[in-house]
Design an enzyme around this catalytic site. Structure first.
Site: not given
Length: 416
Positions: A152, A184-186
């Site tokens: 991320d 970014t991950d989410l």
């Protein structure tokens, strides 16, 4: 409250859909949690003796003996956990059996990593031709960076996000800044869920499964939105502006006498009304400021005057005055303050569910409220491998002797 032993039947729009979740950490688990909230049966496969890395990403930890972290808890409700050693042929065979009964497989291994175990899309789609198989990686299945690991923080930097986040050059604390959440991950998890739902509709229409290739970099680039568009279509390179907006003014925080508030005026009418409320008719009628297209260019000429006026106000009085005339305004809250908002309580945003031992896990629930097929919270975030025996029996139809043999061999585990 609910627990994993006596959980309600799924009622959401994805009831009857089975997800085999081979992912870990955040982007993949965030996606599978969304699918679980929507009613899918999510089987989370973890490594025996190891479990999802995020279980140890604390403190804080849940004080129930598991020492599972709050980080893990935020992304793993509505799942059942089994532990399978996929490096062993017997474990690979089990995963293939699960895939044969699944609608969706979700994984976030490095490119090609699952092929050596015979668990890639080509292998599993041969077992289940209409399978939807979603792969999340840092950079995607193609391109010169496909074999690199993605994280991320790294992607926030590489994507340009950090170049537009943080105080402006020449101001205190200037420099690139990451977002306060793993955006970014989410966002990749959200795009994965959206893509899977679209693939389900395609399968309904055609009977075809497919492979979905999702990259952290691609997802974060998509979130550049207006900042990317400004460069692509206007050759304007975006810069860090702190809490200023690149094209809307005033759209920022201001200091009142007792704390900060956000003033978010999205059009010319609101700006005019705001100036009149402050008794600054001169600003409302100044041709440099009447139009949004020129107001941002001339912000340095009027923002100091606005800031001086607002510094005289108590924040509660300003909020009340602006709300009385329909202008958007809000307090800058801490996370505890936000979670305690009356509006949050009225919407049922904060939920709770119990683990098998009665330990309560509190969480922010799924934001969509369905009038016909509401989400429900059936499973608390599971302890690692707690459902191995039940899932092998219930999904694959194994008897106690078969399960005992797998446990004795170490191919599967029923505890961390």
């Amino acid at each position: 409250m609910a627990d994993n032993t006596k959980s309600p039947a799924p009622t959401g729009p994805l009831a009857g859909i089975t997800v085999l979740d081979l992912s870990r950490v955040l982007a993949g688990p965030w996606c599978s949690q969304i699918l679980g909230d929507l009613g899918a049966d999510v089987i989370k496969v973890e490594q025996p003796g190891q479990g999802d890395d995020t279980r140890r990403w604390g403190p804080p930890f849940l004080q129930d003996g598991s020492r599972d972290s709050a980080y893990y808890l935020c992304a793993n409700r509505n799942k059942r956990s089994v532990a399978i050693d996929i490096a062993r042929p017997e474990g690979q065979a089990l995963v293939k059996q699960f895939a044969a009964k699944a609608d969706i497989v979700l994984e976030n291994f490095r490119v090609g990593a699952l092929a050596k175990y015979g668990l890639d899309y080509a292998a599993l789609s041969a077992v289940k031709p209409d399978l939807i198989y979603a792969s999340i990686t840092g950079f995607g299945q193609t391109g010169p960076d496909k074999d690199k690991g993605g994280y991320d923080f790294l992607i926030q930097a590489m994507s340009g996000l950090m170049s537009v986040t943080g105080p402006a050059d020449g101001t205190p604390g200037a420099g690139p800044l990451k977002a306060g959440i793993p955006v970014t991950d989410l966002s990749t998890g959200l795009y994965a869920a959206i893509s899977i739902l679209a693939a389900l509709q395609h399968r309904t229409r055609t009977g075809e499964g497919q492979h979905i290739d999702l990259a952290l970099l691609d997802a974060q680039m998509a979130l550049l939105a207006n900042q990317a568009s400004g460069w692509l279509n206007g050759a304007v390179e975006p810069k860090r502006l702190g809490n200023l907006h690149p094209t809307i003014t005033p759209y920022q925080d201001f200091a009142c006498a007792d704390g900060s508030v956000i003033v978010a005026l999205g059009n010319d009418r609101q700006f005019h009304q705001f100036c009149l409320m402050l008794g600054r008719d001169d600003l409302a009628d100044d041709p440099r400021f009447t139009l949004s297209s020129t107001r941002s260019d001339n912000r340095a000429a009027f923002l100091p005057a606005i800031a001086a006026e607002l510094a005289k106000w108590q924040s509660a009085d300003l909020i009340a005055a602006m709300e009385a005339v329909g202008l958007p305004v809000g307090r800058v809250n801490s996370v505890p303050e936000a979670l305690a908002l009356p509006q949050v309580a009225a919407r049922g945003t904060v939920q709770a569910i119990e683990r098998q031992d009665g330990t309560e896990v509190r969480f922010v629930g799924f934001p969509g409220q369905f009038s016909k097929s509401p989400v429900n919270y059936r499973h608390a975030p599971p302890r690692s491998a707690q459902d191995t025996r039940g899932v092998l029996a219930g999904v694959l139809g194994m008897d106690d002797a078969e399960i005992d043999a797998l446990l004795a061999s170490g191919v599967v585990a029923d505890k961390l």
